[in-house]
Design an enzyme around this catalytic site. Structure first.
Site, mmCIF file in Angstrom:
data_model
loop_
_atom_site.group_PDB
_atom_site.id
_atom_site.type_symbol
_atom_site.label_atom_id
_atom_site.label_comp_id
_atom_site.label_asym_id
_atom_site.label_seq_id
_atom_site.Cartn_x
_atom_site.Cartn_y
_atom_site.Cartn_z
ATOM 1 C CE LYS A 72 -3.644 2.567 0.046
ATOM 2 N NZ LYS A 72 -3.951 3.501 1.060
ATOM 3 C CD GLU B 100 -3.089 7.927 -3.754
ATOM 4 O OE1 GLU B 100 -3.555 6.776 -3.679
ATOM 5 O OE2 GLU B 100 -3.136 8.723 -2.793
HETATM 6 N N1 LIG Z 1 -9.689 8.783 3.610
HETATM 7 C C1 LIG Z 1 -9.078 7.997 2.709
HETATM 8 O O1 LIG Z 1 -9.191 8.193 1.491
HETATM 9 C C2 LIG Z 1 -8.245 6.835 3.149
HETATM 10 C C3 LIG Z 1 -7.831 6.693 4.465
HETATM 11 N N2 LIG Z 1 -7.069 5.607 4.821
HETATM 12 C C4 LIG Z 1 -6.620 5.416 6.193
HETATM 13 O O2 LIG Z 1 -7.703 4.913 6.955
HETATM 14 C C5 LIG Z 1 -7.616 5.379 8.312
HETATM 15 C C6 LIG Z 1 -8.875 6.134 8.662
HETATM 16 O O3 LIG Z 1 -9.013 7.181 7.729
HETATM 17 P P1 LIG Z 1 -10.348 8.049 7.623
HETATM 18 O O4 LIG Z 1 -11.538 7.189 7.794
HETATM 19 O O5 LIG Z 1 -10.193 8.849 6.390
HETATM 20 O O6 LIG Z 1 -10.173 8.968 8.896
HETATM 21 P P2 LIG Z 1 -11.300 9.834 9.638
HETATM 22 O O7 LIG Z 1 -10.580 10.922 10.329
HETATM 23 O O8 LIG Z 1 -12.396 10.170 8.690
HETATM 24 O O9 LIG Z 1 -11.896 8.802 10.719
HETATM 25 C C7 LIG Z 1 -11.173 8.362 11.844
HETATM 26 C C8 LIG Z 1 -12.172 7.928 12.887
HETATM 27 O O10 LIG Z 1 -11.461 7.402 13.997
HETATM 28 C C9 LIG Z 1 -12.108 7.838 15.178
HETATM 29 N N3 LIG Z 1 -11.179 7.749 16.291
HETATM 30 C C10 LIG Z 1 -10.170 8.590 16.613
HETATM 31 N N4 LIG Z 1 -9.543 8.165 17.715
HETATM 32 C C11 LIG Z 1 -10.152 7.014 18.090
HETATM 33 C C12 LIG Z 1 -9.953 6.100 19.154
HETATM 34 N N5 LIG Z 1 -8.985 6.279 20.053
HETATM 35 N N6 LIG Z 1 -10.774 5.038 19.248
HETATM 36 C C13 LIG Z 1 -11.775 4.855 18.341
HETATM 37 N N7 LIG Z 1 -12.006 5.695 17.315
HETATM 38 C C14 LIG Z 1 -11.207 6.748 17.197
HETATM 39 C C15 LIG Z 1 -12.549 9.253 14.856
HETATM 40 O O11 LIG Z 1 -13.556 9.703 15.732
HETATM 41 C C16 LIG Z 1 -13.026 9.078 13.409
HETATM 42 O O12 LIG Z 1 -14.399 8.730 13.351
HETATM 43 C C17 LIG Z 1 -6.350 6.242 8.382
HETATM 44 O O13 LIG Z 1 -5.283 5.452 8.814
HETATM 45 C C18 LIG Z 1 -6.153 6.661 6.922
HETATM 46 O O14 LIG Z 1 -4.824 6.957 6.621
HETATM 47 C C19 LIG Z 1 -6.749 4.637 3.920
HETATM 48 C C20 LIG Z 1 -7.141 4.731 2.622
HETATM 49 C C21 LIG Z 1 -7.893 5.848 2.122
HETATM 50 O O1 LIG Z 2 -4.452 6.109 1.039
HETATM 51 C C1 LIG Z 2 -5.070 7.006 0.514
HETATM 52 C C2 LIG Z 2 -5.445 6.949 -0.909
HETATM 53 O O2 LIG Z 2 -4.928 5.800 -1.521
HETATM 54 C C3 LIG Z 2 -5.433 8.181 1.373
HETATM 55 O O3 LIG Z 2 -6.368 9.012 0.760
HETATM 56 C C4 LIG Z 2 -4.225 8.909 1.815
HETATM 57 O O4 LIG Z 2 -4.509 9.693 2.934
HETATM 58 C C5 LIG Z 2 -3.642 9.771 0.731
HETATM 59 O O5 LIG Z 2 -2.314 10.055 1.016
HETATM 60 P P1 LIG Z 2 -1.779 11.561 1.265
HETATM 61 O O6 LIG Z 2 -2.606 12.112 2.414
HETATM 62 O O7 LIG Z 2 -0.339 11.375 1.616
HETATM 63 O O8 LIG Z 2 -2.015 12.321 -0.022
#
Ligand SMILES: NC(=O)C1=CN([C@@H]2O[C@H](COP(=O)(O)OP(=O)(O)OC[C@H]3O[C@@H](n4cnc5c(N)ncnc54)[C@H](O)[C@@H]3O)[C@@H](O)[C@H]2O)C=CC1
Ligand SMILES: O=C(CO)[C@H](O)[C@H](O)COP(=O)(O)O
Length: 351
Positions: free
Chosen positions: A188, A195
């Site tokens: 990833k 990306e």
């Molecule tokens: N947004 C994206 O496009 C992508 C995100 N990711 C990864 O997925 C993970 C989550 O990303 P998102 O959903 O975008 O983040 P987000 O910020 O939208 O959601 C994170 C959630 O975790 C909760 N949270 C925070 N601390 C917590 C705790 N101690 N216990 C339980 N819940 C807790 C928050 O309240 C929130 O609902 C991250 O590691 C991110 O890098 C991976 C691929 C794509």
């Molecule tokens: O994993 C992802 C997409 O594949 C997430 O959107 C990621 O947070 C994007 O990376 P960056 O914040 O470094 O642009």
């Protein structure tokens, strides 16, 4: 199957919805009770603590973490404290694969399996599915197969690669057991490094198109700006939004990132409201570091990472040094900011 999701943000909530849509049972927890309540209203079982979450799961328990990478370690420790031998923790966030290697070893000593799942699909994953890059033991990954198959996109409308026939392989359905713990997030990480490179290439190309009429604007400001050597070759008022749309159809550079770019430009052709300070969450840095460690050249990926740093003014001191040197060797003064002229979107300063 039954699974608990910790972290119900942009990613975790929709993964839960996709699982429930396919008949899986989900127990959900988030520090934000509203996020829990929303999914409970949609059919999930809510938990108000990790102990409550563990009590509501059948063994072997499966707990998927989808929280910001910076707190995954702490959350994994808190969750592990309420689990037993044979249970499985999945980290679906964008964690550093090095942390997985360490975490998996520590949890293995307590009989808890750790599976890292690099997850790609963003906010569109609910309907498109998520591409899953999986690291962990054979036994744990096999146990998770029904869950992975539901979350992944499946074959969809993508034609099979010529030469592939017979049963569909997992990678044709959008998930792959890449290797032992850490391998999923390693793949990833490189995915996100790529990306950055593709995004930078699209952005740079479209910027050049935006400036293809520099010769026209040169004529408008001929008394003020530095001469463009051959203005007759830069007379093209190109509609960048339309070109992005065009390239989606049959062109070699068509891609989902281009689809998203075309959508953004159609909605907001001048991209008003975006300052152009591009963040990075770590995967690009780790990619470049891994490449240095193993001695593999990644010039495009490195340049696109550094471009993001520059977008945030992290090159300011370097540019000050440049101006200082010009002043030293040629007596060339920097022009005051207000005296820097605009030419076709470029900053022109011939001081
Ligand atoms: N947004 C994206 O496009 C992508 C995100 N990711 C990864 O997925 C993970 C989550 O990303 P998102 O959903 O975008 O983040 P987000 O910020 O939208 O959601 C994170 C959630 O975790 C909760 N949270 C925070 N601390 C917590 C705790 N101690 N216990 C339980 N819940 C807790 C928050 O309240 C929130 O609902 C991250 O590691 C991110 O890098 C991976 C691929 C794509
Ligand atoms: O994993 C992802 C997409 O594949 C997430 O959107 C990621 O947070 C994007 O990376 P960056 O914040 O470094 O642009």
């Amino acid at each position: 199957m039954q699974l608990a999701m910790v972290g119900l943000g942009r990613m975790g909530a929709n993964i839960v919805r996709r699982l429930m849509r396919d008949g899986h049972e989900c127990v959900v927890y988030d520090v934000n009770p509203e996020a829990v309540a929303t999914l409970v209203a949609e059919g999930a079982t809510g938990a108000d603590s990790y102990a409550d979450l563990a009590a509501k799961l059948q063994t072997p328990r499966i707990v998927w973490l989808m929280v910001p990478a910076s707190i995954t370690g702490q959350v994994a420790d808190e969750v592990a404290a309420v689990l037993d031998r044979g249970d499985i923790i999945i980290d679906g966030g964008n964690s550093n694969y090095r942390d997985d290697v360490r975490r998996a070893a520590a949890l293995r000593e307590r009989g808890i399996e750790f599976v890292d799942v690099g997850t790609s699909g963003g906010v569109f994953g609910l309907d498109r599915g998520y591409c899953l890059m999986v690291g962990g033991s054979d036994a744990a990954v096999q146990h998770l197969e029904p869950i992975l198959r539901t979350i992944a996109p499946g074959v969809g409308e993508i034609e099979r690669t010529p030469g592939r026939d017979g049963d569909l392989a997992p990678e044709e359905q959008g998930y792959l057991h890449c290797g032992p713990s850490g391998a999923g997030h390693f793949v990833k990480m490189v995915h996100n490094g790529i990306e950055y490179g593709i995004m930078a290439a699209i952005a740079e190309g479209l910027n050049l198109l935006e400036n293809a009429d520099a010769g026209v604007r040169e004529a408008e400001h001929s008394a003020e700006i530095a001469p463009l050597e051959e203005p007759e070759f830069y007379q093209f008022p190109i509609d960048t939004a339309k070109v992005a749309e065009l390239w989606r159809r049959g062109s070699v550079v068509s891609s989902w990132l281009l689809d998203l770019t075309a959508a953004a430009l159609h909605a907001n052709p001048r991209l008003d409201g975006l300052a152009g300070r591009v963040s990075d969450s770590g995967e690009g840095r780790w990619t470049v570091k891994a490449a240095v460690d193993v001695g593999v050249p990644v010039p495009v990926l490195a340049a696109s990472l550094f471009e993001r740093f520059a977008s945030r003014d992290e090159d300011r001191f370097a540019n000050q040094v440049l101006s200082a040197m010009r002043l030293q060797f040629g007596g060339h003064q920097e022009r005051p900011a207000g005296d820097v002229l605009e030419a076709g979107g470029r900053k022109v300063d011939e001081g």
